[in-house]
Design a protein around this motif. Sequence first.
Motif, PDB file in Angstrom:
ATOM      1  N   ASN A 109      -4.963  -0.122   6.121  1.00  0.00           N
ATOM      2  CA  ASN A 109      -5.554  -0.618   4.874  1.00  0.00           C
ATOM      3  C   ASN A 109      -4.905  -1.927   4.440  1.00  0.00           C
ATOM      4  O   ASN A 109      -5.578  -2.845   3.980  1.00  0.00           O
ATOM      5  N   ASN A 154      -2.977   5.224   8.166  1.00  0.00           N
ATOM      6  CA  ASN A 154      -4.082   4.648   7.383  1.00  0.00           C
ATOM      7  C   ASN A 154      -3.603   3.623   6.370  1.00  0.00           C
ATOM      8  O   ASN A 154      -4.270   2.612   6.138  1.00  0.00           O
ATOM      9  N   THR A 155      -2.450   3.877   5.764  1.00  0.00           N
ATOM     10  CA  THR A 155      -1.902   2.955   4.768  1.00  0.00           C
ATOM     11  C   THR A 155      -1.653   1.581   5.383  1.00  0.00           C
ATOM     12  O   THR A 155      -1.973   0.562   4.786  1.00  0.00           O
ATOM     13  N   TYR A 200       4.429   9.336   5.234  1.00  0.00           N
ATOM     14  CA  TYR A 200       3.830   9.085   3.924  1.00  0.00           C
ATOM     15  C   TYR A 200       4.800   8.212   3.137  1.00  0.00           C
ATOM     16  O   TYR A 200       5.998   8.482   3.120  1.00  0.00           O
ATOM     17  N   GLU A 219       0.856  -1.184   0.000  1.00  0.00           N
ATOM     18  CA  GLU A 219       0.000   0.000   0.000  1.00  0.00           C
ATOM     19  C   GLU A 219       0.891   1.232   0.000  1.00  0.00           C
ATOM     20  O   GLU A 219       2.007   1.193   0.511  1.00  0.00           O
ATOM     21  N   GLU A 220       0.367   2.328  -0.524  1.00  0.00           N
ATOM     22  CA  GLU A 220       1.102   3.589  -0.504  1.00  0.00           C
ATOM     23  C   GLU A 220       0.149   4.699  -0.113  1.00  0.00           C
ATOM     24  O   GLU A 220      -1.000   4.713  -0.535  1.00  0.00           O
ATOM     25  N   GLY A 221       0.639   5.621   0.741  1.00  0.00           N
ATOM     26  CA  GLY A 221      -0.186   6.748   1.159  1.00  0.00           C
ATOM     27  C   GLY A 221       0.227   7.266   2.514  1.00  0.00           C
ATOM     28  O   GLY A 221       1.351   7.049   2.965  1.00  0.00           O
ATOM     29  N   HIS A 222      -0.704   7.977   3.167  1.00  0.00           N
ATOM     30  CA  HIS A 222      -0.447   8.567   4.485  1.00  0.00           C
ATOM     31  C   HIS A 222      -0.543   7.505   5.571  1.00  0.00           C
ATOM     32  O   HIS A 222      -1.469   6.703   5.588  1.00  0.00           O
ATOM     33  N   MET A 223       0.437   7.521   6.492  1.00  0.00           N
ATOM     34  CA  MET A 223       0.439   6.608   7.628  1.00  0.00           C
ATOM     35  C   MET A 223      -0.388   7.245   8.752  1.00  0.00           C
ATOM     36  O   MET A 223      -0.434   8.450   8.832  1.00  0.00           O
ATOM     37  N   GLN A 272       5.408   4.047   1.172  1.00  0.00           N
ATOM     38  CA  GLN A 272       4.969   2.685   0.860  1.00  0.00           C
ATOM     39  C   GLN A 272       5.269   1.763   2.026  1.00  0.00           C
ATOM     40  O   GLN A 272       6.328   1.846   2.647  1.00  0.00           O
TER      41      GLN A 272
END
Length: 164
Positions: free
Chosen positions: A120, A116-117, A154, A110-114, A156
């Motif tokens: 997810n 939440n990533t 933020y 997953e990639e994005g803001h921690m 991966q």
Amino acid sequence: MTSQIKELAEAIACKGISIRTTNHAEVSHDTAKLGRLWQKFYQNYAGQLPEGEDIYGIYHNYESDDLAGAFDVVASWEVTGEPEALSAPSPAGGLVAVNIPAGKYLVFSEEGHMPNTVMNAWEKAWEYFNDPNCEHTRNFDVDFEHYIDGNLEYGQVDLYIGIR
């Protein structure tokens, strides 16, 4: 998000700080420990690591293969050039050494803001393993999160789930 099987050829020796928790405890802000573990890691250790150092969240010592059982989580980094790590806590809540064993893992990226990533990625893994048509069986030995380039805000994360 896709998952893929990866074979870890060699163990990875890591060192970090550890807590014991349950999935049930993590649901409530009052009893959750993971956020505080990562906050302590970030405040006390992350700044001392070389820039871009890979960071690992290691899940081990599972009480059972039931999602209700307790387990240990280690917020850690890889140690090289030191004797092999052991899966034993150090006294007085200090640093612990733990090995990520060689073996077969199903990886969810997953990639994005921690954070939440990370949540997810775990949600996708639980969905996958709870599916009655699931092709793989978890071994409940060691699972781990690999934070690429050590970015805890933020970036991966690759979630490795140990499989038979």
